[in-house]
Design a protein around this motif. Structure first.
Motif, PDB file in Angstrom:
ATOM      1  N   ALA A  47      15.163 -31.966   3.843  1.00 17.80           N
ATOM      2  CA  ALA A  47      14.530 -32.177   2.571  1.00 17.80           C
ATOM      3  C   ALA A  47      13.384 -31.257   1.853  1.00 17.80           C
ATOM      4  O   ALA A  47      13.398 -30.771   0.728  1.00 17.80           O
ATOM      5  CB  ALA A  47      13.893 -33.818   2.558  1.00 17.80           C
ATOM      6  N   ILE A  48      12.574 -30.867   3.039  1.00 17.84           N
ATOM      7  CA  ILE A  48      11.509 -29.927   2.422  1.00 17.84           C
ATOM      8  C   ILE A  48      12.060 -28.565   2.288  1.00 17.84           C
ATOM      9  O   ILE A  48      11.511 -28.064   1.049  1.00 17.84           O
ATOM     10  CB  ILE A  48      10.364 -29.754   3.814  1.00 17.84           C
ATOM     11  N   LEU A 102       1.875 -25.361  -2.273  1.00 20.31           N
ATOM     12  CA  LEU A 102       2.727 -25.505  -2.770  1.00 20.31           C
ATOM     13  C   LEU A 102       3.516 -24.036  -3.130  1.00 20.31           C
ATOM     14  O   LEU A 102       4.277 -23.945  -4.213  1.00 20.31           O
ATOM     15  CB  LEU A 102       2.622 -26.416  -4.162  1.00 20.31           C
ATOM     16  N   ASP A 103       3.407 -23.231  -2.437  1.00 18.93           N
ATOM     17  CA  ASP A 103       4.231 -21.868  -2.541  1.00 18.93           C
ATOM     18  C   ASP A 103       5.451 -22.141  -2.105  1.00 18.93           C
ATOM     19  O   ASP A 103       5.685 -22.701  -1.047  1.00 18.93           O
ATOM     20  CB  ASP A 103       3.363 -20.730  -1.745  1.00 18.93           C
ATOM     21  N   SER A 104       6.354 -21.780  -2.925  1.00 17.33           N
ATOM     22  CA  SER A 104       7.892 -22.235  -2.599  1.00 17.33           C
ATOM     23  C   SER A 104       8.586 -21.363  -1.356  1.00 17.33           C
ATOM     24  O   SER A 104       9.017 -22.173  -0.414  1.00 17.33           O
ATOM     25  CB  SER A 104       8.721 -21.578  -3.605  1.00 17.33           C
ATOM     26  N   ARG A 105       8.059 -20.322  -0.958  1.00 24.81           N
ATOM     27  CA  ARG A 105       8.430 -19.794   0.333  1.00 24.81           C
ATOM     28  C   ARG A 105       7.676 -20.410   1.580  1.00 24.81           C
ATOM     29  O   ARG A 105       8.335 -20.537   2.454  1.00 24.81           O
ATOM     30  CB  ARG A 105       8.225 -18.132   0.239  1.00 24.81           C
ATOM     31  N   GLY A 106       6.414 -20.765   1.044  1.00 23.68           N
ATOM     32  CA  GLY A 106       5.574 -21.345   2.389  1.00 23.68           C
ATOM     33  C   GLY A 106       6.203 -22.719   2.591  1.00 23.68           C
ATOM     34  O   GLY A 106       6.590 -23.079   3.783  1.00 23.68           O
ATOM     35  N   LEU A 107       6.706 -23.368   1.654  1.00 23.66           N
ATOM     36  CA  LEU A 107       7.490 -24.864   1.679  1.00 23.66           C
ATOM     37  C   LEU A 107       8.769 -24.735   2.618  1.00 23.66           C
ATOM     38  O   LEU A 107       8.964 -25.430   3.553  1.00 23.66           O
ATOM     39  CB  LEU A 107       7.638 -25.400   0.387  1.00 23.66           C
ATOM     40  N   MET A 108       9.727 -23.661   2.182  1.00 20.24           N
ATOM     41  CA  MET A 108      10.812 -23.559   3.172  1.00 20.24           C
ATOM     42  C   MET A 108      10.625 -23.113   4.290  1.00 20.24           C
ATOM     43  O   MET A 108      11.081 -23.890   5.037  1.00 20.24           O
ATOM     44  CB  MET A 108      11.663 -22.407   2.236  1.00 20.24           C
TER      45      MET A 108
END
Lengths: 299, 124
Positions: free
Chosen positions: B27-28, B70-76
């Motif tokens: 999900a994350i 909420l950085d997209s690469r950090g979230l992935m």
């Protein structure tokens, strides 16, 4: 600084493939790999690295990192099902994980030292071994045997559910099995694969553990083994989230679909066909290595 | 038989733990992936040459920090970290279970496996 796979880069440039398009393509390829891997029982992980390097021109270090994480996700998902049904033996897994985790950390360290061409050749050889193991007919399983003394001390015996009621089993050759698991862990850390074929071989053929229990326990161990080497890859910057995202989600969805079809019907023909594909990829990896396709990039 | 009943309970808890971990992770990763494609989908990828990931995607604490922003690469990357942490949590569950049963031998084995895993995951 030389590109690791010059051809791939040029193709990407010529077609101007955006991240969105590449992500879609990698997701689809990974989904197919996961589906076929689950359907044939060979695991999808073994074709991820060749797919990413040979088809998409991805550097082999990124490919191994992406593959490791995806293999961990898929095996954990599969293991959850087997655990619920009561097939995986947690004690056997824990004892053998001593060997696989140490082997995995060693393999990951070794991967950082080896030239990429050498990793590609080793990968090709591991693929050939896995194609051979899966293509040969099922081996007779010698049932009985004096139980191993070590197995008794470690209380490794267990039972699994069967249509005829719970079946109990014993375990032999713990020492040899442990050694083979060290090798399996090392290959996993070195090449970013689950080494499921070798793990099942060690448990089923060497340790005399029933096939279903071996398969279930192998899946359970793969996540732990992958986590051990993935830590090394993560800290050295080999795990790229943008690349790993479609691979992990693709393999995961593909293998869940494959497992459903697998339960419905076990296709006999698919296994040798997939084994053939693996052998072909093996030859490509080795030929690519000698053809200068895998050159060390800027590290 | 008491032992096999205890093992059966552990199997069920472990199955639930693994399934939950993989679901949360997926999900994350999916949410981070959506943000990533929305933001950078039109750029040209560069995976052909290896150049190590930036520091904020390499260590445990830095990844959590960058995901919180909420950085997209950090979230992935956080999602990928969850899937790697899931089997480690499984070993912790084994350690606790065997400690409750006072099975010293297996507490020792689980402790060594856990030490190798934690050393590998935090050595960055």
């Amino acid at each position: 600084m030389s590109p690791s796979y010059p051809g791939g880069k040029e193709v990407c440039r010529a077609l101007v493939v955006t991240i969105l398009a590449l992500t879609g393509l990698i997701w689809t390829g990974s989904l197919l790999a996961g589906f076929l891997g689950a359907l044939t029982g060979l695991g999808g992980g073994v074709v991820i690295v060749p797919l990413l390097t040979l088809v998409f021109g991805v550097d082999i270090h990124y490919a191994i990192g992406a593959s490791l994480v995806s293999v961990a996700a898929t095996s954990s998902a599969a293991a959850a099902v087997y655990l619920k049904q009561g097939f995986a033996n947690i004690r056997i897994a824990l004892v053998l994980e001593l060997a696989t985790t140490l082997g995995a950390v060693g393999g990951a360290m070794l991967a950082l030292q080896l030239p990429t061409a050498a990793i590609a050749v080793l990968f090709g050889l591991a693929l050939l071994l896995s194609a051979y193991l899966s293509a040969r007919p099922p081996q007779p399983h010698s049932e009985t045997q004096a139980a191993d003394k070590l197995a008794g001390v470690l209380e490794l015996e267990g039972e699994y559910p069967d249509t005829a009621g719970p079946q109990s089993y014993r375990v032999r050759s713990v020492g040899l099995g442990f050694g083979l698991m060290g090798v399996a862990g090392m290959l996993s850390g070195l090449l970013g694969i689950g080494s499921g074929a070798l793990k099942v071989l060690a448990m089923d053929q060497v340790m005399g553990i029933p096939f279903k229990v071996s398969t279930a326990t192998s899946n359970f161990m793969i996540g732990v083994t992958a986590a051990a080497s993935a830590g090394v890859y993560l800290s050295r910057g080999y795990i790229d989230p943008g690349l790993t995202m479609p691979v992990m989600l693709g393999v995961l969805v593909g293998s869940l679909l494959g497992a459903r079809v697998f339960i419905a019907a076990q296709p006999k023909l698919l296994r040798p066909v997939f084994a053939g594909v693996i052998a072909l990829l093996a030859v490509q990896m080795i030929a690519g290595a000698f053809g200068g396709r895998f050159v060390d990039g800027a590290l | 038989m008491e032992r096999s009943d205890g093992d059966r309970a552990l199997q069920k808890q472990m199955g639930l733990l693994l399934r939950t971990g993989v679901l949360i992770s997926a999900a994350i990763v999916a949410v981070g992936g959506g943000l990533y494609l929305a933001g950078e989908g039109a750029s040209i990828p560069d995976y052909g040459v290896f150049h190590s990931e930036p520091d904020e995607l390499r260590s445990l604490f830095a990844i959590v920090e960058s995901a919180r922003a909420l950085d997209s690469r950090g979230l992935m990357q956080l999602g990928l970290l969850v899937v790697l942490a899931t089997p480690v949590a499984g070993v912790v569950l084994e350690l606790v279970t065997f400690a409750r049963r006072r099975n010293i031998l297996y507490v020792g084995i689980a402790a060594i496996v856990l030490a190798v895993l934690l050393h590998s995951l935090t050595s960055s």
